[in-house]
Write an enzyme that holds these catalytic residues in place. Structure first.
Site, mmCIF file in Angstrom:
data_model
loop_
_atom_site.group_PDB
_atom_site.id
_atom_site.type_symbol
_atom_site.label_atom_id
_atom_site.label_comp_id
_atom_site.label_asym_id
_atom_site.label_seq_id
_atom_site.Cartn_x
_atom_site.Cartn_y
_atom_site.Cartn_z
ATOM 1 N N ASP A 110 0.786 -1.243 0.000
ATOM 2 C CA ASP A 110 0.000 0.000 0.000
ATOM 3 C C ASP A 110 0.822 1.300 0.000
ATOM 4 O O ASP A 110 0.500 2.236 0.738
ATOM 5 C CB ASP A 110 -0.958 0.019 1.204
ATOM 6 C CG ASP A 110 -2.008 -1.084 1.151
ATOM 7 O OD1 ASP A 110 -1.990 -1.889 0.202
ATOM 8 O OD2 ASP A 110 -2.849 -1.145 2.070
ATOM 9 N N LYS A 169 -7.145 -4.951 -2.912
ATOM 10 C CA LYS A 169 -7.920 -5.447 -1.765
ATOM 11 C C LYS A 169 -8.814 -4.347 -1.236
ATOM 12 O O LYS A 169 -8.552 -3.163 -1.455
ATOM 13 C CB LYS A 169 -6.967 -5.941 -0.676
ATOM 14 C CG LYS A 169 -6.015 -4.868 -0.189
ATOM 15 C CD LYS A 169 -4.964 -5.421 0.732
ATOM 16 C CE LYS A 169 -4.057 -4.313 1.236
ATOM 17 N NZ LYS A 169 -4.747 -3.234 1.952
ATOM 18 N N CYS A 190 -2.067 -2.622 7.652
ATOM 19 C CA CYS A 190 -1.970 -3.587 6.551
ATOM 20 C C CYS A 190 -0.692 -4.419 6.581
ATOM 21 O O CYS A 190 -0.722 -5.603 6.231
ATOM 22 C CB CYS A 190 -2.159 -2.874 5.219
ATOM 23 S SG CYS A 190 -3.877 -2.317 5.027
HETATM 24 C C1 VGL Z 1 -4.679 0.790 5.613
HETATM 25 C C2 VGL Z 1 -6.260 1.722 6.966
HETATM 26 C C3 VGL Z 1 -7.215 1.592 5.988
HETATM 27 C C4 VGL Z 1 -3.258 0.358 5.428
HETATM 28 C C5 VGL Z 1 -5.635 0.636 4.619
HETATM 29 O O1 VGL Z 1 -2.796 0.259 4.272
HETATM 30 O O2 VGL Z 1 -2.566 0.121 6.453
HETATM 31 N N1 VGL Z 1 -4.999 1.313 6.781
HETATM 32 N N2 VGL Z 1 -6.890 1.044 4.819
#
Ligand code: VGL
Ligand code: ZN
Length: 199
Positions: free
Chosen positions: A10, A108, A153
């Site tokens: 991410d 995702k 994540c």
């Molecule tokens: C994430 C919160 C919401 C992450 C993704 O990538 O850690 N955190 N969506």
């Protein structure tokens, strides 16, 4: 020969300074990640990829504010600011990240009713993303993980990977955390307890 994979979690504009769910210093890890992409047999990127109006967004819960907790059918859930909406600038990878090196990009969080922190399972801990099968059929047994955010994540991905029997290392220097109410310390403890190496 057993392969080693790098999972880049991410590294998207919304998790970098200026983004909707900015992680402090999130962009600082980009050069270091680019520098090690060539050291692995397999390179996988993950991309948080929500439809507009995703159920993890506080905006979908009248009277609730971002960073508050709620209960979902699958368990407790943090309510987030709207972030990583499919096709938006915020959902795109950081512009300096060497995305061309990704062999697989796993998206995702695309189901409106369920969040997905982990690269392996959605937050019900049973709906698979398919990543396990991909890694096994490519002969991968060991994983290094980097990216954002350490305590969400990255942690969920590392814990699932360890549970699935992969040998897992989280390269903390190439991760940054959100640290919501001590979540970073808790994540470190949980990962160590699960046998994840923090490198
Ligand atoms: C994430 C919160 C919401 C992450 C993704 O990538 O850690 N955190 N969506
Ligand atoms: Zn998200």
């Amino acid at each position: 020969m057993a392969g080693k994979a790098l999972i880049v979690v991410d590294v998207q504009n919304d998790f970098c300074p200026g983004g909707a769910l900015a992680v402090a210093d999130g962009d600082a890890i980009v050069p270091g990640i680019n520098a090690i992409l060539g050291d692995y047999d397999v390179v996988v990127f993950t991309q948080d990829w929500h439809p507009a109006g995703h159920s993890s967004f506080a905006s979908q819960h009248p009277g609730r504010a971002p960073m508050e907790m709620t209960e979902m059918p699958y368990g407790p859930q943090v309510l987030w600011p709207d972030h990583c909406v499919q096709g938006s600038h915020g959902a795109a990878f950081h512009p300096d990240l060497d995305v061309d090196r990704a062999e697989l990009i796993i998206r995702k969080g695309f189901r409106r009713a369920i969040d997905s922190y982990s690269a392996f399972f959605e937050n019900d801990h049973e709906t698979p993303t398919g990543l396990e099968g991909y890694l096994r059929t490519r002969g991968v047994e060991a994983l290094d993980m980097v990216g954002l955010a350490t305590d969400f994540c990255v942690q969920y991905s590392a814990l699932d990977a360890a549970r699935l029997g992969f040998s897992v290392r989280v390269l903390e220097g190439l991760c940054r955390g959100i640290d919501l109410d001590g979540s970073l310390d808790a994540a470190r403890k949980a990962m160590r307890t699960a046998g994840v190496e923090l490198g």
